[in-house]
Design an enzyme around this catalytic site. Structure first.
Site, PDB file in Angstrom:
ATOM      1  N   HIS A 160      35.704  40.151  34.857  1.00 20.02           N
ATOM      2  CA  HIS A 160      36.984  40.127  34.144  1.00 20.02           C
ATOM      3  C   HIS A 160      38.100  40.834  34.905  1.00 20.02           C
ATOM      4  O   HIS A 160      39.163  41.114  34.349  1.00 20.02           O
ATOM      5  CB  HIS A 160      36.803  40.767  32.760  1.00 20.02           C
ATOM      6  CG  HIS A 160      37.669  40.173  31.707  1.00 20.02           C
ATOM      7  ND1 HIS A 160      38.604  40.904  31.005  1.00 20.02           N
ATOM      8  CD2 HIS A 160      37.760  38.905  31.241  1.00 20.02           C
ATOM      9  CE1 HIS A 160      39.215  40.123  30.141  1.00 20.02           C
ATOM     10  NE2 HIS A 160      38.732  38.904  30.262  1.00 20.02           N
ATOM     11  N   LYS A 162      41.309  41.454  37.335  1.00 24.23           N
ATOM     12  CA  LYS A 162      42.520  40.720  37.714  1.00 24.23           C
ATOM     13  C   LYS A 162      43.293  41.589  38.700  1.00 24.23           C
ATOM     14  O   LYS A 162      44.102  42.423  38.299  1.00 24.23           O
ATOM     15  CB  LYS A 162      43.408  40.403  36.510  1.00 24.23           C
ATOM     16  CG  LYS A 162      42.769  39.504  35.456  1.00 24.23           C
ATOM     17  CD  LYS A 162      42.508  40.273  34.200  1.00 24.23           C
ATOM     18  CE  LYS A 162      41.934  39.392  33.117  1.00 24.23           C
ATOM     19  NZ  LYS A 162      41.546  40.189  31.927  1.00 24.23           N
ATOM     20  N   ASP A 167      47.528  42.390  52.407  1.00 26.13           N
ATOM     21  CA  ASP A 167      47.547  43.061  53.717  1.00 26.13           C
ATOM     22  C   ASP A 167      46.853  44.418  53.698  1.00 26.13           C
ATOM     23  O   ASP A 167      47.185  45.303  54.502  1.00 26.13           O
ATOM     24  CB  ASP A 167      48.987  43.216  54.219  1.00 26.13           C
ATOM     25  CG  ASP A 167      49.596  41.885  54.632  1.00 26.13           C
ATOM     26  OD1 ASP A 167      48.836  40.985  55.010  1.00 26.13           O
ATOM     27  OD2 ASP A 167      50.835  41.746  54.567  1.00 26.13           O
TER      28      ASP A 167
END
Length: 215
Positions: A160, A162, A167
């Site tokens: 779950h 996110k 870079d």
């Protein structure tokens, strides 16, 4: 004659000391200026940058400029939820070397297009998903973007997370899935930072999942 010779030698010795001290002082001054300039440049280019964006669960807050190919121009003429999406796209567009994406859901077409464009310009893109049941994310694999997906047969729990690392020095994280429904209909938040300790912690988590999940 001997006294005159010794006197001249003494004068030369004193002059050499003065010249040496002068050179030493010049070298010290140059070194201090160089160190100060290096510190100023390092502070400027590595200063901590933080930003928070909110999505307010109101699908009426969209704008016509959201589909513009000129992201910066669209941002300058837009004040809505779609502008938050454009900001995310601008960060993706700014990626130079790597883009590590770890999401529960990823099917937002504009964000997918930005990721594909990053891949095409040579950015090393990696993607971790909970499930790979979207036509759009399947297409990412078809063009050569490596993906790792949680194996439901080995673990029924949800992946779950996110977050996206840009870079290896900037991270986007929060509650937002990269989906049309999340950006237009949900109350969501994202936090963007280049704070090293936070970025490095998520880099370790991404690498752990990358090794754990199957291709």
């Amino acid at each position: 004659m001997i006294i005159i010779f010794l006197h001249r030698c003494l004068l030369l010795f004193i002059m050499s000391i003065r010249v040496g001290i002068a050179r030493l002082l010049v070298n010290v001054a140059v070194g201090c200026c160089s160190a100060a300039l290096t510190y100023v440049m390092y502070t400027y280019f590595n200063k901590e940058q933080n930003e928070v964006l909110f999505f307010y669960g109101n699908n009426s807050t969209s704008c016509s400029s959201s589909n513009s190919d000129n992201t910066i121009n669209a941002l300058n003429h837009c004040n809505c939820m779609d502008c938050n999406v454009l900001k995310i796209i601008s960060w993706i567009d700014g990626a130079k070397k790597t883009l590590d994406i770890c999401l529960y859901v990823f099917n937002h077409e504009m964000l997918l297009k930005a990721v594909i464009n990053a891949h095409k310009r040579g950015v090393c893109v990696r993607l971790i998903l909970n499930e790979d049941n979207s036509r759009l994310t399947w297409n990412l694999g078809c063009i050569g973007i490596p993906k790792r997906v949680k194996n439901p047969e080995l673990n029924s729990n949800l992946m779950h997370h996110k977050f996206t690392i840009i870079d290896n020095k900037r991270i986007i994280l929060g509650s937002l899935n990269w989906s049309q429904n999340a950006t237009r209909s949900n109350w969501e938040n994202i936090f963007i930072t280049n704070e090293c300790e936070i970025v490095n912690t998520f880099k370790q988590e991404f690498q752990r999942l990358w090794l754990e999940f199957n291709d």
